[in-house]
Write a protein that holds these residues in place. Structure first.
Motif, PDB file in Angstrom:
ATOM      1  N   GLU A  42      53.076  24.963 131.996  1.00 16.85           N
ATOM      2  CA  GLU A  42      54.332  24.263 132.301  1.00 16.85           C
ATOM      3  C   GLU A  42      55.508  25.236 132.390  1.00 16.85           C
ATOM      4  O   GLU A  42      56.399  25.071 133.229  1.00 16.85           O
ATOM      5  CB  GLU A  42      54.616  23.195 131.251  1.00 16.85           C
ATOM      6  CG  GLU A  42      53.661  22.016 131.285  1.00 16.85           C
ATOM      7  CD  GLU A  42      52.425  22.229 130.426  1.00 16.85           C
ATOM      8  OE1 GLU A  42      52.120  23.401 130.091  1.00 16.85           O
ATOM      9  OE2 GLU A  42      51.767  21.233 130.077  1.00 16.85           O
ATOM     10  N   ILE A 114      68.317  18.421 136.626  1.00 23.47           N
ATOM     11  CA  ILE A 114      67.450  19.276 135.807  1.00 23.47           C
ATOM     12  C   ILE A 114      68.281  19.855 134.666  1.00 23.47           C
ATOM     13  O   ILE A 114      68.785  20.979 134.736  1.00 23.47           O
ATOM     14  CB  ILE A 114      66.813  20.401 136.652  1.00 23.47           C
ATOM     15  CG1 ILE A 114      66.071  19.801 137.849  1.00 23.47           C
ATOM     16  CG2 ILE A 114      65.857  21.232 135.812  1.00 23.47           C
ATOM     17  CD1 ILE A 114      65.547  20.831 138.837  1.00 23.47           C
ATOM     18  N   TYR A 115      68.461  19.062 133.651  1.00 21.56           N
ATOM     19  CA  TYR A 115      69.155  19.477 132.438  1.00 21.56           C
ATOM     20  C   TYR A 115      68.700  18.537 131.322  1.00 21.56           C
ATOM     21  O   TYR A 115      68.197  17.438 131.606  1.00 21.56           O
ATOM     22  CB  TYR A 115      70.678  19.419 132.619  1.00 21.56           C
ATOM     23  CG  TYR A 115      71.225  18.060 132.967  1.00 21.56           C
ATOM     24  CD1 TYR A 115      71.636  17.167 131.973  1.00 21.56           C
ATOM     25  CD2 TYR A 115      71.319  17.648 134.302  1.00 21.56           C
ATOM     26  CE1 TYR A 115      72.133  15.912 132.290  1.00 21.56           C
ATOM     27  CE2 TYR A 115      71.817  16.397 134.623  1.00 21.56           C
ATOM     28  CZ  TYR A 115      72.210  15.537 133.616  1.00 21.56           C
ATOM     29  OH  TYR A 115      72.684  14.292 133.936  1.00 21.56           O
ATOM     30  N   PRO A 116      68.812  18.959 130.056  1.00 18.62           N
ATOM     31  CA  PRO A 116      68.334  18.110 128.955  1.00 18.62           C
ATOM     32  C   PRO A 116      68.946  16.711 129.029  1.00 18.62           C
ATOM     33  O   PRO A 116      70.169  16.547 129.028  1.00 18.62           O
ATOM     34  CB  PRO A 116      68.786  18.863 127.710  1.00 18.62           C
ATOM     35  CG  PRO A 116      68.836  20.293 128.144  1.00 18.62           C
ATOM     36  CD  PRO A 116      69.306  20.252 129.576  1.00 18.62           C
ATOM     37  N   LEU A 121      64.696  15.597 134.805  1.00 22.24           N
ATOM     38  CA  LEU A 121      63.957  16.333 133.784  1.00 22.24           C
ATOM     39  C   LEU A 121      63.201  15.410 132.831  1.00 22.24           C
ATOM     40  O   LEU A 121      62.082  15.737 132.401  1.00 22.24           O
ATOM     41  CB  LEU A 121      64.899  17.250 133.001  1.00 22.24           C
ATOM     42  CG  LEU A 121      64.234  18.258 132.053  1.00 22.24           C
ATOM     43  CD1 LEU A 121      63.297  19.184 132.814  1.00 22.24           C
ATOM     44  CD2 LEU A 121      65.290  19.067 131.315  1.00 22.24           C
ATOM     45  N   ILE A 122      63.758  14.258 132.497  1.00 19.98           N
ATOM     46  CA  ILE A 122      63.096  13.386 131.515  1.00 19.98           C
ATOM     47  C   ILE A 122      61.797  12.789 132.062  1.00 19.98           C
ATOM     48  O   ILE A 122      60.977  12.281 131.289  1.00 19.98           O
ATOM     49  CB  ILE A 122      64.031  12.250 131.045  1.00 19.98           C
ATOM     50  CG1 ILE A 122      64.472  11.384 132.231  1.00 19.98           C
ATOM     51  CG2 ILE A 122      65.214  12.807 130.274  1.00 19.98           C
ATOM     52  CD1 ILE A 122      65.295  10.177 131.821  1.00 19.98           C
ATOM     53  N   GLN A 123      61.587  12.894 133.365  1.00 18.84           N
ATOM     54  CA  GLN A 123      60.343  12.390 133.954  1.00 18.84           C
ATOM     55  C   GLN A 123      59.246  13.445 133.975  1.00 18.84           C
ATOM     56  O   GLN A 123      58.105  13.138 134.314  1.00 18.84           O
ATOM     57  CB  GLN A 123      60.612  11.891 135.381  1.00 18.84           C
ATOM     58  CG  GLN A 123      61.637  10.774 135.462  1.00 18.84           C
ATOM     59  CD  GLN A 123      61.958  10.400 136.894  1.00 18.84           C
ATOM     60  OE1 GLN A 123      61.121  10.515 137.784  1.00 18.84           O
ATOM     61  NE2 GLN A 123      63.187   9.944 137.131  1.00 18.84           N
ATOM     62  N   TRP A 124      59.593  14.669 133.632  1.00 23.05           N
ATOM     63  CA  TRP A 124      58.627  15.756 133.690  1.00 23.05           C
ATOM     64  C   TRP A 124      57.859  15.892 132.377  1.00 23.05           C
ATOM     65  O   TRP A 124      58.187  15.263 131.373  1.00 23.05           O
ATOM     66  CB  TRP A 124      59.332  17.070 134.022  1.00 23.05           C
ATOM     67  CG  TRP A 124      59.851  17.123 135.433  1.00 23.05           C
ATOM     68  CD1 TRP A 124      59.633  16.219 136.424  1.00 23.05           C
ATOM     69  CD2 TRP A 124      60.678  18.145 135.990  1.00 23.05           C
ATOM     70  NE1 TRP A 124      60.258  16.600 137.575  1.00 23.05           N
ATOM     71  CE2 TRP A 124      60.917  17.777 137.348  1.00 23.05           C
ATOM     72  CE3 TRP A 124      61.244  19.314 135.508  1.00 23.05           C
ATOM     73  CZ2 TRP A 124      61.683  18.558 138.199  1.00 23.05           C
ATOM     74  CZ3 TRP A 124      62.020  20.082 136.355  1.00 23.05           C
ATOM     75  CH2 TRP A 124      62.230  19.719 137.689  1.00 23.05           C
ATOM     76  N   PRO A 126      56.428  17.425 128.844  1.00 21.41           N
ATOM     77  CA  PRO A 126      57.179  17.977 127.700  1.00 21.41           C
ATOM     78  C   PRO A 126      57.379  19.492 127.777  1.00 21.41           C
ATOM     79  O   PRO A 126      58.412  20.004 127.358  1.00 21.41           O
ATOM     80  CB  PRO A 126      56.316  17.594 126.500  1.00 21.41           C
ATOM     81  CG  PRO A 126      55.549  16.400 126.949  1.00 21.41           C
ATOM     82  CD  PRO A 126      55.295  16.601 128.415  1.00 21.41           C
ATOM     83  N   LYS A 128      57.845  21.390 130.448  1.00 15.63           N
ATOM     84  CA  LYS A 128      58.956  21.712 131.342  1.00 15.63           C
ATOM     85  C   LYS A 128      60.284  21.333 130.698  1.00 15.63           C
ATOM     86  O   LYS A 128      61.285  22.045 130.849  1.00 15.63           O
ATOM     87  CB  LYS A 128      58.795  20.986 132.676  1.00 15.63           C
ATOM     88  CG  LYS A 128      57.688  21.551 133.563  1.00 15.63           C
ATOM     89  CD  LYS A 128      57.686  20.857 134.909  1.00 15.63           C
ATOM     90  CE  LYS A 128      56.613  21.432 135.826  1.00 15.63           C
ATOM     91  NZ  LYS A 128      56.588  20.750 137.138  1.00 15.63           N
ATOM     92  N   GLN A 129      60.294  20.219 129.993  1.00 13.31           N
ATOM     93  CA  GLN A 129      61.519  19.829 129.294  1.00 13.31           C
ATOM     94  C   GLN A 129      61.895  20.871 128.250  1.00 13.31           C
ATOM     95  O   GLN A 129      63.071  21.231 128.097  1.00 13.31           O
ATOM     96  CB  GLN A 129      61.328  18.463 128.636  1.00 13.31           C
ATOM     97  CG  GLN A 129      61.171  17.321 129.619  1.00 13.31           C
ATOM     98  CD  GLN A 129      61.075  15.976 128.944  1.00 13.31           C
ATOM     99  OE1 GLN A 129      61.699  15.747 127.908  1.00 13.31           O
ATOM    100  NE2 GLN A 129      60.294  15.067 129.520  1.00 13.31           N
ATOM    101  N   ALA A 133      65.278  23.175 128.099  1.00 12.15           N
ATOM    102  CA  ALA A 133      66.117  23.069 126.902  1.00 12.15           C
ATOM    103  C   ALA A 133      66.401  24.454 126.343  1.00 12.15           C
ATOM    104  O   ALA A 133      67.555  24.799 126.032  1.00 12.15           O
ATOM    105  CB  ALA A 133      65.426  22.200 125.852  1.00 12.15           C
TER     106      ALA A 133
END
Length: 198
Positions: A42, A114-116, A121-124, A126, A128-129, A133
């Protein structure tokens, strides 16, 4: 009345401060390593979303600014205050360039969500998140150090202008240069960790 100047104490104080900065970023590098160990695939996929050209440009910009910082110290040691200020000006200009490039890089990612906590991003996964972060925390903290370093150089600039930082008493500029070299060194580690994952 002669003012007592503790140059060794000032240098030792700066080295101790730099040691605390190394501990701060060292902890973040350890966290990065542990997280990378959990999500290597990831992290690799997420790193492909970063702009290597911008990262490389910022690396060259910071290395050059660090060279200018060193040359400013040499200039002042040789008695050329004007040359020292010119190289300090070069350092400040390049620092601004670094921050402008980082602004465009961040703003593009934020625009895409694409940011915390961002909608994309929340759909990707963990992993990648976690990558992004850490990316925002570490590059953001580094950017804050760049801004602080610029403030320190501006302060030293004024001290040279009023004659309190001189070829005989240049520890303020020397310590500013040491701080800037640390900022440069941290980025040299951040760049491959985030932009060049293979």
């Amino acid at each position: 009345m002669t003012m007592h100047r503790d140059y060794q104490g000032a240098k030792m104080g700066m080295w101790l401060f730099l040691f605390t900065e190394i501990l701060l970023f060292g902890g973040l590098f350890v966290l990065y390593s542990v997280t990378f160990g959990r999500y290597p695939a990831e992290f690799h996929e997420a790193s492909l979303l970063l702009d290597v050209t911008m990262g490389t440009t910022n690396t060259v910009v910071l290395i050059t600014s660090s060279l200018f910082a060193a040359l400013s110290v040499v200039g002042l040691q040789r008695g050329d205050r004007r040359l020292a200020q010119v190289f300090m000006g070069g350092t400040l200009i390049l620092a601004c360039c670094f921050l402008v490039i980082k602004y465009f890089e961040w703003s593009h990612k934020i625009h895409l969500g694409i940011y915390p906590g961002g909608e994309t991003l929340i759909q990707w996964e963990p992993g990648k998140q976690a990558f992004f972060a850490l990316y925002y925390v570490m590059t953001g903290l580094h950017g804050l150090h760049v801004i602080i370093g610029m403030g320190v150089f501006l302060w030293v600039w004024t001290r040279i202008a009023v004659g309190t930082c001189t070829p005989e008493h240049y520890v303020a500029l020397e310590n500013a240069g040491l701080y800037w070299h640390l900022v440069d060194l941290i980025w040299i580690y951040l760049f491959p960790l985030y932009y060049l994952i293979t």
